[in-house]
Design a protein around this motif. Structure first.
Motif, PDB file in Angstrom:
ATOM      1  N   ASP A 146      25.079  71.499  -8.635  1.00 38.29           N
ATOM      2  CA  ASP A 146      26.506  71.729  -8.424  1.00 38.29           C
ATOM      3  C   ASP A 146      26.752  72.033  -6.955  1.00 38.29           C
ATOM      4  OD1 ASP A 146      25.938  74.452  -7.964  1.00 38.29           O
ATOM      5  OD2 ASP A 146      26.181  74.918 -10.080  1.00 38.29           O
ATOM      6  N   GLU A 147      28.008  72.327  -6.618  1.00 33.49           N
ATOM      7  CA  GLU A 147      28.385  72.467  -5.206  1.00 33.49           C
ATOM      8  C   GLU A 147      27.801  73.715  -4.549  1.00 33.49           C
ATOM      9  OE1 GLU A 147      32.696  74.656  -5.994  1.00 33.49           O
ATOM     10  OE2 GLU A 147      32.616  72.641  -5.147  1.00 33.49           O
ATOM     11  N   LEU A 148      27.315  74.669  -5.347  1.00 31.62           N
ATOM     12  CA  LEU A 148      26.705  75.850  -4.753  1.00 31.62           C
ATOM     13  C   LEU A 148      25.316  75.555  -4.191  1.00 31.62           C
ATOM     14  CD1 LEU A 148      27.603  78.764  -7.202  1.00 31.62           C
ATOM     15  CD2 LEU A 148      28.611  78.265  -4.973  1.00 31.62           C
ATOM     16  N   ASP A 149      24.631  74.574  -4.758  1.00 31.92           N
ATOM     17  CA  ASP A 149      23.273  74.285  -4.329  1.00 31.92           C
ATOM     18  C   ASP A 149      23.248  73.772  -2.893  1.00 31.92           C
ATOM     19  OD1 ASP A 149      22.025  74.965  -6.771  1.00 31.92           O
ATOM     20  OD2 ASP A 149      22.683  73.048  -7.624  1.00 31.92           O
ATOM     21  N   SER A 180      36.579  71.472   3.595  1.00 30.46           N
ATOM     22  CA  SER A 180      37.140  70.557   2.600  1.00 30.46           C
ATOM     23  C   SER A 180      36.113  69.465   2.348  1.00 30.46           C
ATOM     24  CB  SER A 180      38.458  69.945   3.098  1.00 30.46           C
ATOM     25  OG  SER A 180      38.946  69.005   2.156  1.00 30.46           O
ATOM     26  N   GLY A 181      35.459  69.534   1.179  1.00 27.61           N
ATOM     27  CA  GLY A 181      34.493  68.518   0.795  1.00 27.61           C
ATOM     28  C   GLY A 181      33.152  68.621   1.481  1.00 27.61           C
ATOM     29  N   VAL A 182      32.914  69.664   2.238  1.00 27.00           N
ATOM     30  CA  VAL A 182      31.673  69.805   2.999  1.00 27.00           C
ATOM     31  C   VAL A 182      30.819  70.889   2.355  1.00 27.00           C
ATOM     32  CG1 VAL A 182      30.684  70.375   5.260  1.00 27.00           C
ATOM     33  CG2 VAL A 182      32.826  69.080   5.111  1.00 27.00           C
ATOM     34  N   GLY A 183      29.499  70.651   2.321  1.00 28.90           N
ATOM     35  CA  GLY A 183      28.603  71.670   1.806  1.00 28.90           C
ATOM     36  C   GLY A 183      28.715  72.947   2.615  1.00 28.90           C
ATOM     37  N   GLN A 184      28.840  74.076   1.928  1.00 25.98           N
ATOM     38  CA  GLN A 184      29.100  75.332   2.633  1.00 25.98           C
ATOM     39  C   GLN A 184      27.788  76.028   3.000  1.00 25.98           C
ATOM     40  OE1 GLN A 184      32.333  77.689   1.107  1.00 25.98           O
ATOM     41  NE2 GLN A 184      33.210  75.940   0.045  1.00 25.98           N
TER      42      GLN A 184
END
Length: 1012
Positions: free
Chosen positions: A811-814, A708-712
Motif C-alpha cells: 500500500d501507499e505507506l510502504d 500529490s501522488g508521490v511516495g512520502q
C-alpha cells in the motif's frame, strides 16, 4: 495649593539645584556616605528560577553580596510580593555573604528589611561580624516565632516582637546611642535602652544565616529588599523610607503620605516638614529628583512614585499637538501632596543611555488625568555637562507627569578601547542610542557587550568592533567598515526606515546572525569588499541588493550559514555564493543540488574533478568509454551532463562522483553562485524514480512538504555504506540516525518516487538546524534488519513496522526499494505482493506472519544479518530468520545470522518469521514449497512453522487440522479465518515424520503433505 502654572528658571534657582547634594538612598534618604549597603531584588537582571550568585549593591559603594557555591545560592522568584521579585532562601543551606565593608564602624546603624519567614524555625535574616565580635548586631528568630534584634555592647542586648511567620512585612531596626528600637511596618514593636557602642574592624556580613555556624539559623523564606544606613534616621527620614517601602510592596503603614501606590508604587521619593525635621532634597536610585520647595512649612509633604515601565520604552500616542514630532517616556510619575510645598525643582538625570532627545527640546508634561494630549507643557533648562534637564513647577495632589522631547542625533566618537556599555568609551560620556551616528576612532577596539543600537556606524581603518556571543546591535542607518568588523558572535540587525548601505571595505565583514527588517521597505545595499554569513540570515523586510561578493558559508558538515524564512516584504537582487562542505570518505557518488538559481557546472569545477566529454579535466575512460561523473535521473533514465557549461537546475538533484582516485575522497567545499530562491515552488516528480534537490539556501523539513501522488519517503546515497539510506515520513523513522528528523540540508538532493507533484514553501525552512542531516530523538517501534558484507563496510537496512491503518499487502505507506547498478552495497528488502519494499508496513493484529526477504549479493563471500530495535518492536515475542538453503532457523533476538552467499539475486532463500509462539529447531528439517493450489492458496513449510499464503481476499470459516499417517487427527488449530498474505501455523516440536495438513474451507478440503 497654588494654581497650576508654568514657571521659568531664575539663574539662582538653577544654581541651587545643581549644587544641592542629592539624597540617593531609598526613598530619597541618605547619600553614598550614609547609605553603605542597599539591595533590591527588583534591580536583579534575572529570570524566574535563576540562582542568585551576586546581589548588587545599589548604594553606589559596590558592596555586593555573593555566594560562589551554586548549591548554596538562593533563588530569584518573580512576582512574589505585590508583583515584584524576591530572593528566596530554602532553609537548608542558602545564604549570601560579603567581607569587610567600610562605613559600618560608627555608633549608629539603621537596617530596613522586607522579608517573609515561611516557618517559625530558628533562622537569621542578617548578621554583622567585626574583628572582636562575630555577632555584633543581628536580626533573627530563635525558633519561637519571635523576631529578635540583638547587639552586643558589650553583652547581648535585645529588642523583640512576637509573631509574623508566613506574612510578608518589613522592619526597621535602629541601633543607636539612645538604645535600640525595632519597628514593624512603621509600628514600634520593641525597645532596649542599652546604648549601641561603636565597633571597628568590620569583616563580615551574612544574609540568610548566622556567622558562628552557617549550618544553623538558615532562613526559610524570602527577602525583597535590604537598606542599611550608618546613621540614626530621624522620624521624618524613617517615615519617608516607610512610605517608599509600603507603597512599593503594598504593605500598610501608620503614617501614609502617598495615596497612589495602586498604579505608581515604584521608586517613591519624598520631601517634607513634620515640625521637628525638614527634608528638602530627594532622588533615590531613579532618574527623578525633587528639591528646593519654596513654601514648605510644618505638615507639608510631597511624594512622587512611578509605574516601573522601562526607560527604554517610549510612546507618541498622547503628545500635545504643539509638540508634534516628540516622544515621551511610557513611564509616568504621580505627585502625592499634603498641604502645599510650593514650587519645586524637578530634575531628570539622563546619564546611562537615558538622554533620548535634543537638550533644547525637553519638556515636562503635567496632567490631571494621565492623558497627556492636553497636558500643561513646562519648559526647562538642559545641562550637557551633567546630562540633566531641570524644571520648576507647583504640583497639585494627584498630578501625573512625564518627560518628552524630540529625538536627537549625535556624532559619538570612541575616545578609548572598551565596552559599548561603558560611558567612558565615548566622548559624550553616554551610551549611543538609535538616533546617534557612532564612530570607532583610530586605534580603538570596542566590544558590543550589551544589546546596542545606533543610527549609522563607521569603523576606522585601524580600529575593531567586536561582538559578544549573545548580544545584538540594531543599525538604523548605514554601516561603513574600513577597519575590522568581528561579528562572528552575536547578531546584527539592519532595521532602518530608509535606504541603508553596508560597505564591507577591504577587510570584509563576517556575520554570525544577520537580521534584515527595513520596515518601509527600502533598499538595503551590500557594497564593496566581501561579506560572509556563518549563521542565520532572517530577511523579513527590505529590498536586499548585493553588488559585492556575499558568501553563505559552510564551515563543516554540521554548521554553516543559511537564509531563513523570507518575509513577503523582502526581495533579493544580485548573486550569492552558497558553500556546502562535503566530508571526505570513500570515493563514490554523492547526491547534490544547487541552492541558487542561474548556476552552471563551472561553479563546481574548481572544487571537484569533473569528467565528461566537454570538460576541462577531460574524460576518465573505463570499459564503457568516457565516464561521466555528474548525472541526473528521471523516468528510469540516466541523463549525463555533456558540458561544463550546462546549467545546474535549481530543485533538480544530481548524482556527483566525488573522488581523488578510485578509493579515497579527501573532501571539499562546493561553491555555487546565483540568485537565491524564495517563495513557493511546485515541482513535478516523474514516473518511477527521480532525484530532486532542496531549492533553498536553508535546511528544510521533509515532513512539511505538500505531496500529490508521490511516495512520502526519500532516499540518499551514503558513500560510507555504498548504498541508499531512507527516511519514512509516515513514522518519522529512518535507516540511519542522521536522517531521523527528516531534515534535508541545503545543497542536498534526495531520491523520490512518482509520478506526482511536491510543493516547497518558505515555511518548510528549519532555521535553527545544522546545515546537514541531524539526529532527533523520536519514538521508534519498528524492527530493523541490516545486511552487512563482512569483508567491507558496505551494508543495507530494511525495516518492518506495524500499523492499524494498513493491511499486509502493498500500500501507499510502504517505502519502495531503490537499487541502482552503480551502488557498492548489497541490498536487502521485503517482497510484498510481488514488489520490493525497504520499509514494509504490516497490519497491527499480532497474528503470526512470514515475510519473504529479498537479497542482492554483489560480491561472493560471508554476510551478516542482524536485527535491531527488537526491544521496541512490541508486537511479537519472537523474531526468526529461516534460511531455506541451509535449513537454519535463527532467533534474531539471541544472535545474528552469518551465512555464505554467491553473487546474484536471492528472492526466495530467506524468510522472516514474526510469531508470538516459540518455534524449536529440529535436526530433521523439512522444507516444502507448494505454490499452485486451489483458491489462491500456497504453503511454505519452514521447519515446524507452516505459512499458509493467501493471494486473494481473506477467507472466513477455515478449519485446519493435522492428520497422521493413520488418518487420525493429531492437532486442531483454532484459526477461524485466513487473511490475505501470511498465516502462520506452528507445529509442536515433538512431531516427527510425515503428516497431512488439512484446510477445510466452506466444505472444500485441501490437503498437503508435510515432512518433519
Amino acid at each position: 495649593m497654588n494654581c497650576k502654572s508654568v514657571l521659568s528658571f531664575s539663574l539662582l534657582t538653577f544654581f541651587v539645584t545643581l549644587t544641592s547634594t542629592a539624597q540617593t538612598g531609598a526613598g530619597g534618604v541618605g547619600t553614598t556616605g550614609t547609605n553603605p549597603m542597599w539591595y533590591d531584588a527588583n534591580e536583579l537582571n534575572l529570570v524566574n528560577g535563576n540562582k542568585v550568585s551576586n546581589w548588587q549593591d545599589m548604594s553606589g559603594n559596590g558592596n555586593d553580596l555573593s555566594q560562589t557555591n551554586a548549591t548554596k545560592q538562593p533563588i530569584y522568584t518573580d512576582g512574589a510580593l505585590n508583583g515584584l521579585p524576591v530572593v528566596t532562601f530554602d532553609g537548608a543551606d542558602d545564604f549570601l555573604t560579603r567581607g569587610a565593608t567600610s562605613g559600618l564602624g560608627g555608633g549608629e546603624i539603621t537596617v530596613f528589611i522586607v522579608f517573609q519567614r515561611s516557618s517559625a524555625t530558628a533562622q537569621c535574616l542578617i548578621n554583622a561580624g567585626y574583628s572582636a565580635e562575630l555577632d555584633k548586631w543581628m536580626i533573627y528568630d530563635p525558633g519561637n516565632d519571635r523576631l529578635v534584634c540583638k547587639h552586643k555592647s558589650p553583652t547581648n542586648k535585645y529588642a523583640m516582637w512576637i509573631g509574623g511567620t508566613g506574612t510578608p512585612t518589613f522592619t526597621s531596626t535602629h541601633y543607636r546611642g539612645a538604645g535600640t528600637q525595632v519597628y514593624s511596618q512603621g509600628n514600634l514593636m520593641g525597645t532596649n535602652s542599652t546604648p549601641y557602642t561603636a565597633q571597628s574592624g568590620h569583616n563580615l556580613i551574612r544574609v540568610g544565616t548566622y556567622n558562628y555556624n552557617v549550618t544553623n539559623y538558615l532562613l526559610d523564606g524570602f527577602i525583597a529588599e535590604i537598606v542599611v544606613f550608618n546613621t540614626d534616621l530621624n522620624i521624618l527620614e524613617r517615615r519617608i523610607v516607610e512610605n517608599y517601602l509600603g507603597a512599593k510592596y503594598g504593605l500598610s503603614i501608620p503614617v501614609d503620605r502617598y495615596a497612589y501606590e495602586a498604579t505608581h508604587n515604584v521608586g517613591v521619593i519624598g520631601i517634607g516638614d513634620n515640625g521637628f525635621d525638614t527634608h528638602t532634597d530627594s532622588k533615590g536610585a531613579g532618574v527623578l529628583q525633587i528639591s528646593n520647595p519654596t513654601a514648605l512649612t510644618t505638615g507639608d509633604h510631597l511624594f512622587c512614585g512611578h509605574t516601573n515601565d522601562a526607560l527604554s520604552s517610549f510612546t507618541t500616542a498622547d503628545i500635545p499637538a504643539s509638540l508634534s514630532g516628540s516622544k515621551r517616556w511610557t513611564r509616568t510619575w504621580r505627585a502625592g501632596e499634603t498641604n502645599d510645598v510650593g514650587t519645586v525643582n524637578v530634575t531628570y538625570h539622563l546619564t546611562g543611555g537615558n538622554n533620548f532627545a535634543a537638550g533644547a527640546t525637553y519638556r515636562l508634561l503635567v496632567d490631571t488625568d494621565g492623558n497627556f494630549s492636553d497636558a500643561t507643557i513646562v519648559s526647562g533648562t538642559y545641562d550637557g555637562g551633567t546630562q540633566t534637564v531641570s524644571f520648576t513647577y507647583d504640583f497639585s495632589d494627584g498630578d501625573y507627569f512625564t518627560l518628552c522631547g524630540v529625538e536627537q542625533t549625535l556624532d559619538i566618537h570612541s575616545i578609548t578601547s572598551g565596552n559599548w556599555s561603558n560611558t567612558a568609551t565615548w566622548d559624550c560620556t553616554c551610551i549611543p542610542t538609535s538616533n546617534d551616528d557612532v564612530f570607532i576612532d583610530p586605534g580603538h577596539t570596542v566590544t558590543v557587550d550589551v544589546n546596542a543600537e545606533c543610527d549609522s556606524l563607521y569603523i576606522d581603518p585601524t580600529s575593531t568592533l567586536a561582538m559578544n556571543s549573545t548580544v545584538n546591535i540594531d543599525i538604523l542607518g548605514s554601516f561603513d567598515n574600513d577597519g575590522t568588523a568581528n561579528f562572528t558572535d552575536g547578531s546584527v540587525s539592519l532595521i532602518g526606515t530608509q535606504e541603508q548601505t553596508v560597505d564591507a571595505g577591504a577587510n570584509g565583514i563576517t556575520f554570525n546572525d544577520l537580521i534584515i527588517n527595513n520596515t518601509v521597505p527600502s533598499d538595503v545595499n551590500f557594497v564593496n569588499g566581501t561579506f560572509t554569513l556563518n549563521g542565520l540570515m532572517t530577511p523579513t523586510s527590505g529590498n536586499v541588493i548585493v553588488s559585492s561578493p556575499f558568501i553563505i558559508n559552510s564551515t563543516s558538515a554540521t554548521t554553516g550559514g543559511r537564509v531563513g524564512m523570507t518575509g513577503g516584504g523582502c526581495s533579493f537582487t544580485g548573486e550569492f555564493t552558497v558553500r556546502r562542505f562535503l566530508e571526505g570518505g570513500n570515493s563514490d557518488w554523492r547526491n547534490i543540488a544547487s541552492p541558487v538559481m542561474g548556476a552552471d557546472f563551472n561553479d563546481w569545477d574548481p572544487d571537484l574533478s569533473i569528467s565528461c566529454t566537454d570538460c576541462p579535466d577531460g574524460c576518465a575512460y573505463g570499459s564503457n568509454g568516457c565516464f561521466v561523473s555528474i548525472r541526473r535521473y528521471k523516468n528510469n533514465t540516466t541523463l549525463d551532463i555533456s558540458s561544463i557549461n550546462d546549467p545546474i537546475t535549481n530543485a533538480t538533484g544530481y548524482e556527483v562522483y566525488c573522488g581523488d582516485d578510485l578509493s579515497t575522497f579527501t573532501g571539499t567545499t562546493l561553491n555555487t553562485t546565483g540568485t537565491l530562491r524564495t517563495g513557493t515552488l511546485d515541482e513535478s516528480v516523474s514516473g518511477n524514480w527521480e532525484i530532486k534537490g532542496n531549492p533553498y539556501a536553508c535546511p528544510i523539513d521533509f515532513d512539511d512538504l505538500t505531496f500529490s501522488g508521490v511516495g512520502q519517503y526519500y532516499y540518499v546515497y551514503d558513500a560510507a555504506i555504498g548504498g541508499y539510506q531512507w527516511y519514512d515520513r509516515a513514522s518519522g523513522s529512518a535507516s540511519t540516525p542522521e536522517l531521523a528528523d527528516g531534515y534535508v540540508a541545503m545543497g542536498q538532493a534526495i531520491w523520490m518516487m512518482g509520478p506526482g507533484t511536491i510543493s516547497f514553501t518558505e515555511g518548510m525552512k528549519v532555521e535553527n538546524a545544522d546545515a546537514t542531516f541531524k539526529t532527533q530523538e523520536k519514538p521508534d517501534y519498528s524492527l530493523y534488519l541490516t545486511l552487512k558484507e563482512n569483508s567491507s563496510l558496505y551494508s543495507c537496512i530494511a525495516n518492518i513496522d506495524a500499523s492499524v491503518s494498513t493491511l499486509d499487502g502493498l500500500d501507499e505507506l510502504d517505502v519502495m526499494h531503490l537499487e541502482l547498478p552503480d551502488q557498492k552495497a548489497p541490498s536487502i528488502a521485503f517482497k510484498t505482493s510481488g514488489e520490493l519494499v525497504r520499509k514494509s508496513y504490516l497490519e497491527q493484529n499480532r497474528l503470526d506472519k512470514a515475510v519473504p526477504v529479498y537479497i542482492n549479493i554483489l560480491n561472493e563471500g560471508y554476510y551478516t544479518i542482524e536485527a535491531s530495535n527488537i526491544a521496541n518492536f512490541n508486537d511479537y515475542s519472537y523474531v526468526y530468520l529461516y534460511d531455506s538453503e541451509t535449513g537454519d532457523m535463527i532467533d534474531l533476538k539471541d544472535e545474528n545470522y552469518v551465512f555464505y552467499s554467491e553473487v546474484g539475486v536471492h528472492d526466495s532463500r530467506l524468510t522472516l518469521i514474526l510469531s508470538n509462539s516459540e518455534v524449536s529447531d529440529s535436526e530433521d528439517t523439512g522444507y516444502l514449497n507448494i505454490s499452485d493450489d486451489n483458491n489462491g492458496i500456497s504453503f511454505v513449510q519452514m521447519d515446524h512453522v507452516v505459512d499458509i499464503r493467501i493471494t486473494d481476499s481473506g477467507i472466513e470459516n477455515a478449519e485446519i487440522t493435522l492428520i497422521n499417517a493413520l488418518g487420525q487427527v493429531e492437532r486442531y488449530f483454532e484459526l477461524t479465518s485466513l487473511v490475505e498474505g501470511s498465516n502462520l501455523i506452528t507445529i509442536p516440536a515433538d512431531v516427527k515424520g510425515v503428516r497431512i495438513l488439512c484446510v477445510n474451507i466452506n466444505g472444500q478440503r485441501i490437503t498437503k503433505k508435510l515432512v518433519f
